[in-house]
Design a protein around this motif. Structure first.
Motif, PDB file in Angstrom:
ATOM      1  N   VAL A  19       0.832  -1.201   0.000  1.00 36.79           N
ATOM      2  CA  VAL A  19       0.000   0.000   0.000  1.00 36.79           C
ATOM      3  C   VAL A  19       0.869   1.254   0.000  1.00 36.79           C
ATOM      4  N   ILE A  20       1.898   1.273   0.833  1.00 38.84           N
ATOM      5  CA  ILE A  20       2.805   2.425   0.875  1.00 38.84           C
ATOM      6  C   ILE A  20       3.483   2.611  -0.476  1.00 38.84           C
ATOM      7  N   PHE A  21       3.966   1.515  -1.048  1.00 38.94           N
ATOM      8  CA  PHE A  21       4.625   1.565  -2.355  1.00 38.94           C
ATOM      9  C   PHE A  21       3.664   2.063  -3.436  1.00 38.94           C
ATOM     10  N   ALA A  22       2.443   1.556  -3.420  1.00 41.76           N
ATOM     11  CA  ALA A  22       1.453   1.941  -4.436  1.00 41.76           C
ATOM     12  C   ALA A  22       1.090   3.416  -4.315  1.00 41.76           C
ATOM     13  N   VAL A  23       0.873   3.885  -3.094  1.00 40.72           N
ATOM     14  CA  VAL A  23       0.503   5.290  -2.896  1.00 40.72           C
ATOM     15  C   VAL A  23       1.647   6.202  -3.335  1.00 40.72           C
ATOM     16  N   VAL A  24       2.868   5.876  -2.930  1.00 39.77           N
ATOM     17  CA  VAL A  24       4.019   6.702  -3.311  1.00 39.77           C
ATOM     18  C   VAL A  24       4.192   6.702  -4.823  1.00 39.77           C
ATOM     19  N   SER A  25       4.115   5.532  -5.454  1.00 33.17           N
ATOM     20  CA  SER A  25       4.279   5.449  -6.906  1.00 33.17           C
ATOM     21  C   SER A  25       3.205   6.244  -7.628  1.00 33.17           C
ATOM     22  N   PHE A  26       1.959   6.098  -7.193  1.00 33.06           N
ATOM     23  CA  PHE A  26       0.857   6.803  -7.855  1.00 33.06           C
ATOM     24  C   PHE A  26       0.973   8.313  -7.676  1.00 33.06           C
ATOM     25  N   VAL A  27       1.203   8.750  -6.449  1.00 37.13           N
ATOM     26  CA  VAL A  27       1.270  10.193  -6.172  1.00 37.13           C
ATOM     27  C   VAL A  27       2.436  10.833  -6.921  1.00 37.13           C
ATOM     28  N   LEU A  28       3.597  10.186  -6.909  1.00 35.76           N
ATOM     29  CA  LEU A  28       4.734  10.770  -7.608  1.00 35.76           C
ATOM     30  C   LEU A  28       4.572  10.692  -9.122  1.00 35.76           C
ATOM     31  N   GLY A  29       3.870   9.677  -9.615  1.00 35.69           N
ATOM     32  CA  GLY A  29       3.557   9.614 -11.041  1.00 35.69           C
ATOM     33  C   GLY A  29       2.623  10.738 -11.453  1.00 35.69           C
ATOM     34  N   VAL A  30       1.617  10.998 -10.624  1.00 37.36           N
ATOM     35  CA  VAL A  30       0.696  12.113 -10.892  1.00 37.36           C
ATOM     36  C   VAL A  30       1.458  13.431 -10.851  1.00 37.36           C
ATOM     37  N   PHE A  34       1.885  15.871 -13.943  1.00 40.49           N
ATOM     38  CA  PHE A  34       1.316  17.202 -13.777  1.00 40.49           C
ATOM     39  C   PHE A  34       2.342  18.284 -14.080  1.00 40.49           C
ATOM     40  N   THR A  35       3.568  18.118 -13.576  1.00 42.67           N
ATOM     41  CA  THR A  35       4.586  19.142 -13.811  1.00 42.67           C
ATOM     42  C   THR A  35       4.987  19.206 -15.279  1.00 42.67           C
ATOM     43  N   VAL A  36       5.054  18.073 -15.943  1.00 40.75           N
ATOM     44  CA  VAL A  36       5.383  18.072 -17.376  1.00 40.75           C
ATOM     45  C   VAL A  36       4.267  18.739 -18.170  1.00 40.75           C
ATOM     46  N   GLU A  37       3.022  18.385 -17.870  1.00 41.92           N
ATOM     47  CA  GLU A  37       1.897  18.966 -18.598  1.00 41.92           C
ATOM     48  C   GLU A  37       1.733  20.454 -18.299  1.00 41.92           C
ATOM     49  N   ALA A  38       2.034  20.858 -17.072  1.00 43.10           N
ATOM     50  CA  ALA A  38       1.923  22.277 -16.735  1.00 43.10           C
ATOM     51  C   ALA A  38       2.956  23.084 -17.515  1.00 43.10           C
ATOM     52  N   VAL A  46      -5.413  17.256 -15.725  1.00 40.76           N
ATOM     53  CA  VAL A  46      -5.896  16.274 -14.751  1.00 40.76           C
ATOM     54  C   VAL A  46      -5.890  14.862 -15.343  1.00 40.76           C
ATOM     55  N   GLY A  47      -6.424  14.719 -16.542  1.00 40.95           N
ATOM     56  CA  GLY A  47      -6.473  13.396 -17.174  1.00 40.95           C
ATOM     57  C   GLY A  47      -5.095  12.824 -17.428  1.00 40.95           C
ATOM     58  N   VAL A  48      -4.192  13.658 -17.931  1.00 40.82           N
ATOM     59  CA  VAL A  48      -2.828  13.204 -18.199  1.00 40.82           C
ATOM     60  C   VAL A  48      -2.120  12.878 -16.890  1.00 40.82           C
ATOM     61  N   SER A  49      -2.380  13.659 -15.852  1.00 41.24           N
ATOM     62  CA  SER A  49      -1.742  13.410 -14.556  1.00 41.24           C
ATOM     63  C   SER A  49      -2.188  12.078 -13.967  1.00 41.24           C
ATOM     64  N   ILE A  50      -3.471  11.779 -14.026  1.00 39.03           N
ATOM     65  CA  ILE A  50      -3.974  10.505 -13.498  1.00 39.03           C
ATOM     66  C   ILE A  50      -3.443   9.343 -14.335  1.00 39.03           C
ATOM     67  N   PHE A  51      -3.409   9.524 -15.654  1.00 35.33           N
ATOM     68  CA  PHE A  51      -2.843   8.499 -16.523  1.00 35.33           C
ATOM     69  C   PHE A  51      -1.365   8.273 -16.185  1.00 35.33           C
ATOM     70  N   GLY A  52      -0.631   9.352 -15.890  1.00 35.74           N
ATOM     71  CA  GLY A  52       0.773   9.238 -15.484  1.00 35.74           C
ATOM     72  C   GLY A  52       0.928   8.479 -14.178  1.00 35.74           C
ATOM     73  N   GLY A  53       0.014   8.719 -13.240  1.00 30.11           N
ATOM     74  CA  GLY A  53       0.049   8.002 -11.965  1.00 30.11           C
ATOM     75  C   GLY A  53      -0.209   6.519 -12.135  1.00 30.11           C
ATOM     76  N   ILE A  54      -1.180   6.187 -12.988  1.00 23.80           N
ATOM     77  CA  ILE A  54      -1.482   4.767 -13.249  1.00 23.80           C
ATOM     78  C   ILE A  54      -0.317   4.105 -13.962  1.00 23.80           C
ATOM     79  N   GLY A  55       0.276   4.805 -14.927  1.00 23.02           N
ATOM     80  CA  GLY A  55       1.443   4.272 -15.625  1.00 23.02           C
ATOM     81  C   GLY A  55       2.612   4.049 -14.688  1.00 23.02           C
TER      82      GLY A  55
END
Length: 175
Positions: A19-30, A34-38, A46-55
């Protein structure tokens, strides 16, 4: 009684570490997406950021699985032991990966990723964290500990060779 409880608890898959690994990976992916898209000024941040988190999450689990295979099987082979505490390996992979992922983002934010000394120290810290979390589990036989140290040092040396070779290659390309 306490020893029996400790033995039963350590033989379960480390869900908390996952759970810790998944949360950290998802949040940092988002965050990364987000920073690249901004910077690019996209309308679909938002859509690209969530897709980045899932990836990032999917990639993290694939890398963790490969890391597990490249850790467990050589350790079994060197120690000549079938039981190399696979749940402690998983736990060490998830905890150390979560911490080093955060450290990697910080290194990138401070623009130190091109520094060879920082890269070497980061590799050593990653190996040290893995061994710390692996040995902090239940008590292991001496030959299993030695085998794990050998495997991790070999992977560390190979990783350092790749880091140094990559740094030399990139340095030769710069004008």
């Amino acid at each position: 009684m306490n020893q029996e409880i400790e033995l039963n608890q350590s033989k379960k898959f480390p869900r908390g570490a996952v759970v810790i690994f998944a949360v950290v990976s998802f949040v940092l992916g988002v965050y990364a997406a987000f920073t690249v898209e901004a910077e690019l000024g996209s309308d679909m941040i938002v859509g690209v950021s969530i897709f980045g988190g899932i990836g990032s999450l999917i990639t993290g689990f694939i890398v963790a699985g490969v890391q597990y295979a490249f850790t467990m099987f050589p350790t079994q082979w060197i120690s000549k032991e079938k039981n190399v505490y696979k749940y402690d390996i998983w736990s060490a992979i998830f905890y150390s990966s979560a911490i080093t992922t955060v450290l990697n983002v910080l290194i990138q934010q401070f623009s130190f990723q091109e520094n060879l000394i920082v890269s070497i120290l980061f590799s050593v810290a990653t190996t040290g964290l893995f061994l710390f979390f692996y040995f902090s589990g239940e008590e292991k036989e001496r030959h299993v500990k030695k085998a794990m140290i050998i495997v991790q040092v070999v992977w560390l040396v190979l990783g350092l060779i790749i880091v140094i070779a990559g740094w030399m290659f990139v340095s030769s390309l710069e004008i």
